[in-house]
Design a protein around this motif. Sequence first.
Motif, PDB file in Angstrom:
ATOM      1  N   ALA A  31      40.829  40.626  37.383  1.00 44.44           N
ATOM      2  CA  ALA A  31      40.867  42.072  37.573  1.00 44.44           C
ATOM      3  C   ALA A  31      41.926  42.394  38.628  1.00 44.44           C
ATOM      4  CB  ALA A  31      39.496  42.577  38.024  1.00 44.44           C
ATOM      5  N   ASN A  32      42.200  43.659  38.812  1.00 44.47           N
ATOM      6  CA  ASN A  32      43.211  44.072  39.783  1.00 44.47           C
ATOM      7  C   ASN A  32      42.854  43.700  41.212  1.00 44.47           C
ATOM      8  OD1 ASN A  32      44.239  47.147  38.067  1.00 44.47           O
ATOM      9  ND2 ASN A  32      44.602  45.026  37.567  1.00 44.47           N
ATOM     10  N   ASP A  33      41.572  43.458  41.490  1.00 44.15           N
ATOM     11  CA  ASP A  33      41.147  43.026  42.833  1.00 44.15           C
ATOM     12  C   ASP A  33      41.029  41.500  42.934  1.00 44.15           C
ATOM     13  OD1 ASP A  33      38.836  42.422  41.411  1.00 44.15           O
ATOM     14  OD2 ASP A  33      37.539  43.774  42.558  1.00 44.15           O
ATOM     15  N   LEU A  34      41.542  40.787  41.941  1.00 42.67           N
ATOM     16  CA  LEU A  34      41.562  39.321  41.846  1.00 42.67           C
ATOM     17  C   LEU A  34      40.210  38.696  41.499  1.00 42.67           C
ATOM     18  CD1 LEU A  34      43.965  38.405  44.796  1.00 42.67           C
ATOM     19  CD2 LEU A  34      44.525  38.813  42.394  1.00 42.67           C
ATOM     20  N   SER A  35      39.208  39.504  41.185  1.00 47.08           N
ATOM     21  CA  SER A  35      37.917  38.956  40.770  1.00 47.08           C
ATOM     22  C   SER A  35      38.014  38.514  39.310  1.00 47.08           C
ATOM     23  CB  SER A  35      36.810  39.991  40.946  1.00 47.08           C
ATOM     24  OG  SER A  35      37.041  41.107  40.101  1.00 47.08           O
ATOM     25  N   PRO A  36      37.263  37.468  38.939  1.00 46.83           N
ATOM     26  CA  PRO A  36      37.313  36.995  37.555  1.00 46.83           C
ATOM     27  C   PRO A  36      36.628  37.966  36.594  1.00 46.83           C
ATOM     28  CG  PRO A  36      35.722  35.718  38.820  1.00 46.83           C
ATOM     29  CD  PRO A  36      36.391  36.656  39.781  1.00 46.83           C
ATOM     30  N   VAL A  37      37.164  38.067  35.399  1.00 45.08           N
ATOM     31  CA  VAL A  37      36.594  38.874  34.320  1.00 45.08           C
ATOM     32  C   VAL A  37      36.479  37.963  33.109  1.00 45.08           C
ATOM     33  CG1 VAL A  37      36.959  40.847  32.784  1.00 45.08           C
ATOM     34  CG2 VAL A  37      37.637  41.012  35.191  1.00 45.08           C
ATOM     35  N   THR A  38      35.294  37.950  32.496  1.00 45.72           N
ATOM     36  CA  THR A  38      35.068  37.130  31.308  1.00 45.72           C
ATOM     37  C   THR A  38      34.553  38.012  30.171  1.00 45.72           C
ATOM     38  OG1 THR A  38      32.753  36.632  31.798  1.00 45.72           O
ATOM     39  CG2 THR A  38      34.424  35.165  32.780  1.00 45.72           C
ATOM     40  N   LEU A  80      39.876  46.971  27.303  1.00 52.13           N
ATOM     41  CA  LEU A  80      40.643  46.113  28.211  1.00 52.13           C
ATOM     42  C   LEU A  80      42.082  46.038  27.726  1.00 52.13           C
ATOM     43  CD1 LEU A  80      38.285  42.995  28.443  1.00 52.13           C
ATOM     44  CD2 LEU A  80      38.615  44.713  30.204  1.00 52.13           C
ATOM     45  N   THR A  81      43.016  46.031  28.667  1.00 48.69           N
ATOM     46  CA  THR A  81      44.403  45.702  28.357  1.00 48.69           C
ATOM     47  C   THR A  81      44.714  44.406  29.074  1.00 48.69           C
ATOM     48  OG1 THR A  81      45.155  47.958  27.991  1.00 48.69           O
ATOM     49  CG2 THR A  81      46.822  46.365  28.671  1.00 48.69           C
ATOM     50  N   VAL A  82      45.157  43.417  28.320  1.00 44.67           N
ATOM     51  CA  VAL A  82      45.460  42.096  28.870  1.00 44.67           C
ATOM     52  C   VAL A  82      46.969  41.877  28.829  1.00 44.67           C
ATOM     53  CG1 VAL A  82      45.032  39.608  28.691  1.00 44.67           C
ATOM     54  CG2 VAL A  82      43.289  41.226  27.925  1.00 44.67           C
ATOM     55  N   SER A  83      47.528  41.413  29.947  1.00 43.46           N
ATOM     56  CA  SER A  83      48.935  41.009  30.009  1.00 43.46           C
ATOM     57  C   SER A  83      49.034  39.893  31.046  1.00 43.46           C
ATOM     58  CB  SER A  83      49.841  42.182  30.407  1.00 43.46           C
ATOM     59  OG  SER A  83      49.691  42.501  31.780  1.00 43.46           O
ATOM     60  N   VAL A  84      50.224  39.328  31.184  1.00 42.15           N
ATOM     61  CA  VAL A  84      50.425  38.329  32.246  1.00 42.15           C
ATOM     62  C   VAL A  84      51.049  38.949  33.494  1.00 42.15           C
ATOM     63  CG1 VAL A  84      50.489  36.311  30.734  1.00 42.15           C
ATOM     64  CG2 VAL A  84      52.605  37.514  31.267  1.00 42.15           C
ATOM     65  N   ASP A  85      51.141  40.287  33.522  1.00 39.29           N
ATOM     66  CA  ASP A  85      51.596  40.938  34.747  1.00 39.29           C
ATOM     67  C   ASP A  85      50.655  40.560  35.886  1.00 39.29           C
ATOM     68  OD1 ASP A  85      53.728  42.673  33.668  1.00 39.29           O
ATOM     69  OD2 ASP A  85      52.079  43.693  32.629  1.00 39.29           O
ATOM     70  N   PRO A  87      48.134  41.010  38.932  1.00 39.04           N
ATOM     71  CA  PRO A  87      47.136  42.054  39.158  1.00 39.04           C
ATOM     72  C   PRO A  87      47.642  43.182  40.062  1.00 39.04           C
ATOM     73  CG  PRO A  87      46.129  39.894  39.340  1.00 39.04           C
ATOM     74  CD  PRO A  87      47.602  39.670  39.226  1.00 39.04           C
ATOM     75  N   PHE A  88      48.470  42.851  41.040  1.00 38.58           N
ATOM     76  CA  PHE A  88      48.993  43.865  41.964  1.00 38.58           C
ATOM     77  C   PHE A  88      49.900  44.841  41.215  1.00 38.58           C
ATOM     78  CE2 PHE A  88      48.893  39.662  44.064  1.00 38.58           C
ATOM     79  CZ  PHE A  88      47.736  39.840  44.804  1.00 38.58           C
ATOM     80  N   ALA A  89      50.723  44.316  40.305  1.00 38.48           N
ATOM     81  CA  ALA A  89      51.618  45.163  39.522  1.00 38.48           C
ATOM     82  C   ALA A  89      50.812  46.035  38.555  1.00 38.48           C
ATOM     83  CB  ALA A  89      52.619  44.300  38.748  1.00 38.48           C
ATOM     84  N   GLN A  90      49.768  45.466  37.961  1.00 40.43           N
ATOM     85  CA  GLN A  90      48.917  46.249  37.062  1.00 40.43           C
ATOM     86  C   GLN A  90      48.259  47.405  37.823  1.00 40.43           C
ATOM     87  OE1 GLN A  90      46.192  43.338  35.445  1.00 40.43           O
ATOM     88  NE2 GLN A  90      47.507  42.963  33.685  1.00 40.43           N
ATOM     89  N   LYS A  91      47.756  47.114  39.005  1.00 38.61           N
ATOM     90  CA  LYS A  91      47.091  48.146  39.810  1.00 38.61           C
ATOM     91  C   LYS A  91      48.072  49.263  40.156  1.00 38.61           C
ATOM     92  CE  LYS A  91      44.302  48.805  43.936  1.00 38.61           C
ATOM     93  NZ  LYS A  91      43.646  48.154  45.073  1.00 38.61           N
ATOM     94  N   ARG A  92      49.272  48.901  40.574  1.00 40.48           N
ATOM     95  CA  ARG A  92      50.295  49.889  40.922  1.00 40.48           C
ATOM     96  C   ARG A  92      50.643  50.729  39.702  1.00 40.48           C
ATOM     97  NH1 ARG A  92      54.852  49.977  39.300  1.00 40.48           N
ATOM     98  NH2 ARG A  92      55.016  47.774  38.843  1.00 40.48           N
ATOM     99  N   TRP A  93      50.855  50.063  38.552  1.00 39.13           N
ATOM    100  CA  TRP A  93      51.208  50.766  37.330  1.00 39.13           C
ATOM    101  C   TRP A  93      50.097  51.715  36.907  1.00 39.13           C
ATOM    102  CZ3 TRP A  93      49.117  51.213  32.514  1.00 39.13           C
ATOM    103  CH2 TRP A  93      49.913  51.861  31.575  1.00 39.13           C
ATOM    104  N   GLN A 103      40.548  49.097  31.528  1.00 42.16           N
ATOM    105  CA  GLN A 103      40.641  48.115  32.608  1.00 42.16           C
ATOM    106  C   GLN A 103      41.783  47.161  32.284  1.00 42.16           C
ATOM    107  OE1 GLN A 103      37.248  45.494  33.192  1.00 42.16           O
ATOM    108  NE2 GLN A 103      38.074  44.744  35.121  1.00 42.16           N
ATOM    109  N   THR A 104      42.778  47.099  33.167  1.00 42.27           N
ATOM    110  CA  THR A 104      43.853  46.129  32.984  1.00 42.27           C
ATOM    111  C   THR A 104      43.432  44.833  33.658  1.00 42.27           C
ATOM    112  OG1 THR A 104      45.012  46.962  34.938  1.00 42.27           O
ATOM    113  CG2 THR A 104      45.728  47.816  32.803  1.00 42.27           C
ATOM    114  N   VAL A 105      43.693  43.737  32.962  1.00 37.59           N
ATOM    115  CA  VAL A 105      43.362  42.415  33.492  1.00 37.59           C
ATOM    116  C   VAL A 105      44.555  41.494  33.279  1.00 37.59           C
ATOM    117  CG1 VAL A 105      40.850  42.635  33.262  1.00 37.59           C
ATOM    118  CG2 VAL A 105      42.186  41.765  31.337  1.00 37.59           C
TER     119      VAL A 105
END
Length: 166
Positions: A31-38, A80-85, A87-93, A103-105
């Motif tokens: 997740a954008n806060d670096l916590s795991p999402v499954t 959910l939107t999944v990318s390899v960006d 997490p910090f960039a996803q949060k900013r975007w 939720q971007t992950v």
Amino acid sequence: MANVTFKGNAITLLGSEVKVGDTAPDFTVLANDLSPVTLADSKGQVRLISVVPSVDTGVCDAQTRRFNEEASNLGGAKVLTVSVDLPFAQKRWCGAAGIENVQTVSDHRELSFGKAYGVAIEELRLLTRAVFVIDSNDKVAYVEYVPEATDHPNYEAAIEAVKAAK
């Protein structure tokens, strides 16, 4: 395996192709806060998983915005939107784009999602564009591997699949 190109060039997708009727593979992303999402974190819900190469590109931006707009009409489905960006960039975007219903992950760390769903591009270490709908019983209800990774997915078909999976 899905036959996919990126800017007209053939690419190699790592992992196994997912098909309608399969049990959805589990994964661990951040997740954008670096916590795991499954996958199990949203057990019992219908999930629409939108896969994009990078939220910082035009088609990926449009895809994420479109599913963000549609999310409120999907009867509580998790989007959910999944990318390899990162997490910090996803949060900013997301902050800049006003994304609140999706939720971007990030799959940057292990390509766990990319390999489990057969969307990791070996040559680029990005994910190819795809959409998956998973029903509340963890069965895959819809799959679209977009043939040309720079093209838009079939938004209407994915939205209808979410509504049918309820």
